[in-house]
Design a protein around this motif. Structure first.
Motif, PDB file in Angstrom:
ATOM      1  N   ASP A 178       0.802  -1.214   0.000  1.00 50.61           N
ATOM      2  CA  ASP A 178       0.000   0.000   0.000  1.00 50.61           C
ATOM      3  C   ASP A 178       0.841   1.275   0.000  1.00 50.61           C
ATOM      4  N   LEU A 179       2.160   1.149   0.028  1.00 50.18           N
ATOM      5  CA  LEU A 179       3.038   2.307   0.131  1.00 50.18           C
ATOM      6  C   LEU A 179       3.625   2.688  -1.219  1.00 50.18           C
ATOM      7  N   THR A 180       4.076   3.932  -1.312  1.00 53.79           N
ATOM      8  CA  THR A 180       4.764   4.416  -2.508  1.00 53.79           C
ATOM      9  C   THR A 180       6.026   5.155  -2.084  1.00 53.79           C
ATOM     10  N   THR A 181       6.982   5.210  -2.984  1.00 55.46           N
ATOM     11  CA  THR A 181       8.208   5.956  -2.719  1.00 55.46           C
ATOM     12  C   THR A 181       7.931   7.459  -2.810  1.00 55.46           C
ATOM     13  N   ALA A 182       8.907   8.230  -2.371  1.00 51.38           N
ATOM     14  CA  ALA A 182       8.742   9.682  -2.402  1.00 51.38           C
ATOM     15  C   ALA A 182       8.520  10.197  -3.818  1.00 51.38           C
ATOM     16  N   ASP A 183       9.072   9.477  -4.815  1.00 47.02           N
ATOM     17  CA  ASP A 183       8.886   9.921  -6.207  1.00 47.02           C
ATOM     18  C   ASP A 183       7.709   9.228  -6.883  1.00 47.02           C
ATOM     19  N   GLY A 184       6.843   8.580  -6.088  1.00 53.89           N
ATOM     20  CA  GLY A 184       5.561   8.120  -6.606  1.00 53.89           C
ATOM     21  C   GLY A 184       5.513   6.728  -7.188  1.00 53.89           C
ATOM     22  N   VAL A 185       6.526   5.901  -6.939  1.00 53.40           N
ATOM     23  CA  VAL A 185       6.523   4.525  -7.442  1.00 53.40           C
ATOM     24  C   VAL A 185       5.936   3.602  -6.376  1.00 53.40           C
ATOM     25  N   ARG A 186       4.949   2.812  -6.748  1.00 52.57           N
ATOM     26  CA  ARG A 186       4.359   1.867  -5.806  1.00 52.57           C
ATOM     27  C   ARG A 186       5.389   0.827  -5.385  1.00 52.57           C
ATOM     28  N   TYR A 187       5.383   0.488  -4.117  1.00 50.66           N
ATOM     29  CA  TYR A 187       6.322  -0.516  -3.631  1.00 50.66           C
ATOM     30  C   TYR A 187       6.151  -1.851  -4.360  1.00 50.66           C
ATOM     31  N   ASP A 188       4.906  -2.214  -4.692  1.00 47.15           N
ATOM     32  CA  ASP A 188       4.702  -3.514  -5.332  1.00 47.15           C
ATOM     33  C   ASP A 188       5.148  -3.519  -6.787  1.00 47.15           C
TER      34      ASP A 188
END
Length: 369
Positions: free
Chosen positions: A97-107
């Motif tokens: 459910d998380l994303t990186t600071a630059d908007g990439v989904r963790y999955d």
């Protein structure tokens, strides 16, 4: 869990009465699967609505009248027999459910495999993906085209995901693989950078790296020095005819070169910390596969035997006779390879990280190896 039951569900798959939220579709292989806990162990199994096995209310049920590995399902009213095994779908991990600071989904950067393995393909392209070169069981670039992943994972991104996966979902090991690059290291040096970043973020988290034999074997030492705990160099078959038919690009790398890389890997990482896939069902003689597995084990390399199952987006249909092995053949081969591994004291549970340590895609753990 009996070996016969484990083999039967590996080939026939299971039905699921409820959603299986953790699954694998496409990618580098070996199969499209749903991830479950079966008898307390991780199992990656085909989800097939025609299977004679059903996961319901925390149990594995078998259609009445269907012996392990035989029979069929499809009757309007079916009677089900409890196999005696617990079975439940692996829960969707919270880190998805998380994303990186630059908007990439963790999955899009890494996925949960089995019950506690964080898996990532650090470079999602391969020099061998042209149609005349591609491994017929591989669809590594299809998930990229579908937008399910990114082409290149940066070390800092994977470090961020690994920290969250350990903290939120109890991940206990990492597997890093890569498509093959043009460089003499075949992509190993970018993997090493990713390993180093993950180890700095989560000290002590075991990591397996998977690469094609590099032209410069010194790249393997760089992987170890970066902190990798174990190594996968996957040959898939020791039969050159099978290799040319199924993996024409990789078949240009000689088996002698694989043996040199395995030997160097064992020297660097230790006995039973190097592994390779052997896929049963590509046309190799089963007795020769068992003999080849024994040769590998004698070198200190764990032969991770898995059944062939065609996955979406591959060229498997282009190979004559492409079909999963019969359950009884898989059971026999698995039992013989496992007996040899036990005699040598080479157990998957002694692997620090990786596919053999997880065991979800193979029946070897059910056979005691």
């Amino acid at each position: 869990m009996s070996l016969d039951t484990r083999v039967a569900v590996a080939i026939r798959g299971v039905r699921a009465a409820t959603e299986v939220p953790v699954s694998r579709r496409g990618g580098a292989g070996p199969s499209d699967d749903g991830h479950l806990r079966l008898g307390g162990r991780g199992a990656a199994l085909p989800i097939d609505p025609t299977s004679p096995y059903l996961v319901r209310d925390g149990r594995l049920l078998r259609s009445a009248g269907c012996g392990d590995g035989a029979g069929s399902a499809g009757a309007t009213e079916e009677l089900w027999v409890d196999t005696g095994l617990t079975a439940e779908a692996v829960s969707r991990p919270r880190f998805y459910d998380l994303t990186t600071a630059d908007g990439v989904r963790y999955d899009q950067l890494a996925r949960l495999h089995g019950t506690d393995v964080l898996a990532t393909t650090v470079v999602q392209t391969c020099i061998r993906y042209a149609e005349d070169q591609r491994c017929r069981f591989c669809s590594i670039e299809e998930s990229l085209r579908a937008g399910a992943t990114t082409a290149v994972k940066r070390p800092e991104q994977l470090a961020e995901v690994a920290e969250a996966a350990v903290r939120l979902d109890g991940v206990r090991q990492v597997v890093m693989t890569t498509g093959t690059s043009n460089g003499r290291d075949r992509g190993a040096r970018h993997v090493a950078r990713c390993v180093r970043a993950v180890k700095e973020a989560v000290p002590g988290l075991p990591v397996q790296v998977q690469v094609e034999p590099p032209e410069d074997l010194g790249a393997l030492a760089e992987l170890r020095d970066a902190g990798a705990d174990s190594l996968g160099i996957h040959v898939e078959s020791l039969d050159d005819d099978v290799r040319r038919r199924w993996m024409p690009g990789k078949a240009t790398v000689s088996l002698d070169r694989y043996r040199e890389a395995w030997a160097e890997g064992v020297r660097l990482f230790g006995r039973n910390q190097v592994s390779t896939y052997l896929i049963l069902g590509l046309g190799e003689d089963p007795d020769e596969l068992v003999a080849g597995a024994a040769e590998l084990a004698a070198m200190g390399v764990y032969p991770f035997v898995v059944p062939f199952r065609p996955i979406s987006g591959t060229l498997a249909e282009d190979v004559d006779g492409a079909r999963p092995p019969a359950p009884e053949v898989l059971a026999d081969v698995t039992a013989r390879v496992a007996a040899d591994l036990r005699a040598r004291g080479m157990l998957s549970t002694d692997q620090k990280a990786g596919c053999a340590a997880c065991g979800a895609c193979s029946a070897l753990q059910a056979a005691g190896a």
